[in-house]
Design an enzyme around this catalytic site. Structure first.
Site, PDB file in Angstrom:
ATOM      1  N   LYS A 219       0.307  10.019  33.043  1.00 53.64           N
ATOM      2  CA  LYS A 219       1.633   9.993  33.662  1.00 53.64           C
ATOM      3  C   LYS A 219       2.657  10.129  32.546  1.00 53.64           C
ATOM      4  O   LYS A 219       2.761   9.267  31.669  1.00 53.64           O
ATOM      5  CB  LYS A 219       1.831   8.687  34.424  1.00 53.64           C
ATOM      6  CG  LYS A 219       3.222   8.605  35.046  1.00 53.64           C
ATOM      7  CD  LYS A 219       3.371   7.422  35.962  1.00 53.64           C
ATOM      8  CE  LYS A 219       4.784   7.358  36.511  1.00 53.64           C
ATOM      9  NZ  LYS A 219       4.988   6.198  37.372  1.00 53.64           N
ATOM     10  N   LYS A 272       0.438  13.652  36.366  1.00 55.62           N
ATOM     11  CA  LYS A 272       1.754  13.616  36.991  1.00 55.62           C
ATOM     12  C   LYS A 272       2.840  13.821  35.940  1.00 55.62           C
ATOM     13  O   LYS A 272       2.773  13.166  34.902  1.00 55.62           O
ATOM     14  CB  LYS A 272       1.901  12.244  37.635  1.00 55.62           C
ATOM     15  CG  LYS A 272       3.237  11.952  38.231  1.00 55.62           C
ATOM     16  CD  LYS A 272       3.248  10.536  38.710  1.00 55.62           C
ATOM     17  CE  LYS A 272       4.644  10.204  39.168  1.00 55.62           C
ATOM     18  NZ  LYS A 272       4.796   8.842  39.533  1.00 55.62           N
TER      19      LYS A 272
END
Ligand code: PBG
Length: 348
Positions: A219, A272
């Site tokens: 992330k 992400k």
């Protein structure tokens, strides 16, 4: 009578011969595999399907569903609105949703205690979905930012540092509370070190060995999350998230995070954002045998929404192409705010 154009043409060029069957001696003609829809279908390597989509939903404790100013086209659902929306999505073939709560400001504290309130908004939402549509897989976000008065994913010390191990303890409480409410998959998005192992142990100790962990493994500290923080009013009050989310410049660091999460017991790994990080999706898919999910985040959603609203691109085609690209890069699951619409398009 020779036209002026023909005169110019014949003055400069010798006329082309009539087409013959073998003008070039090409051993390979890749276009042959593209000559008809039927052939293209036989050669297609990746197919987008509703089965691979995860639908992120924002919820709040209000009476009515609200449009979200920072994310046109998305709503903050009331609990009755949520159950209707999930039932509609399920009727279109969607099987998985992930919940994000907009917490009442008065419930936000430095200790983020509301995150593990068994009667909190997310916990009630899980029970409502499970009562109305038990076949739908409910995924929850494990992170403190919607509950923390500081707006960070972990606990914040007086000097502004994000406390790792103390945060992990709260995250375990949060994951347990979500599991007790009926969550099928918990998805830690906080990026604290060691949280996957700690959550796995906490779940197993309480008999939730069947609850999966979808780890937000890679992330990145991304500007593409801006609109999401507007939707939840969850932006950090001070500082940024760069001491826990990853540096967008790094890919080898993603391998390190993935190795740890795999070792700690993650069932799936997530990348992400998705679109600007397809190299990371492909890298993790090649290097690890766990399923890969990718999150097409709020900023990616809005870039498509706004270009389509201006009439600059074909919305449906661009949405489906963006999702296909993420899938082709190696993600078997894609989180997207377009999930419900895409499910409708794919059904046709
Ligand atoms: C919270 C969380 C964020 C997103 C998903 N979970 C925001 C953040 O980390 O600041 C972003 C999703 C999106 O932008 O669509 N931990």
């Amino acid at each position: 009578m020779v036209s002026r154009r023909d005169a110019v043409f014949s003055a400069q060029h010798t006329p082309l011969p009539a087409p013959t069957r073998q003008m070039l001696d090409l051993p390979q003609r890749p276009r042959r595999n593209r000559k008809s829809a039927a052939l293209r279908g036989l050669c297609r390597e990746t197919r987008l399907s509703t089965e691979s989509l995860i639908y992120p939903l924002f919820i709040h404790d209000g009476e009515r569903d609200e449009e979200i100013a920072s994310m046109p086209g998305c709503r903050r659902w009331s609990l009755p609105g949520l159950t209707t929306e999930v039932a509609e999505a399920a009727a279109l073939g969607l099987r998985s949703v992930v919940l994000f709560p907009a917490t009442d400001e008065r419930l936000k504290t430095p200790g983020a205690e509301e995150s593990y309130n068994d009667d909190g908004l997310v916990q009630r939402a899980i029970r409502a979905i499970k009562a109305a549509t038990p076949e739908v897989t409910v995924i929850t976000d494990v992170a403190l930012d919607p509950y923390n008065s500081d707006g960070h994913d972990g606990l914040v010390a007086a000097d502004g540092r994000i406390l790792n191990d103390e945060s992990v303890e709260v995250l375990c409480q949060q994951a347990l509370s979500q599991a007790r409410a009926g969550a099928d998959i918990v998805a830690p998005s906080d990026m604290m070190d060691g949280r996957v192992a700690a959550i796995r142990e906490a779940l197993d100790d309480d008999g939730f060995d069947e609850v999966s962990i979808l780890a937000y493994t890679a992330k990145y500290a991304s500007a593409y999350y801006g609109p999401f923080r507007g939707a939840l009013d969850s932006a950090p009050k001070a500082g940024d998230k760069k001491t826990y989310q990853m540096d967008p410049a790094n890919s080898r660091e993603a391998l390190r995070e993935a190795a740890l999460d795999a070792d700690e017991g993650a069932d799936m790994l997530m990348v992400k954002p998705a679109g600007p990080y397809l190299d990371i999706v492909a890298l993790l898919a090649a290097e690890f045998d766990l399923p890969i999910a990718a999150y097409q985040v709020s900023g990616e959603y809005l870039m498509i929404q706004s270009a389509a609203a201006a009439g600059w691109i074909d919305r449906e085609k661009v949405v489906l192409e963006s999702l296909l690209g993420i899938h082709r890069a190696g993600a078997s699951a894609v989180l997207t705010y377009f999930a419900k619409e895409a499910a409708g398009w794919l059904q046709r």
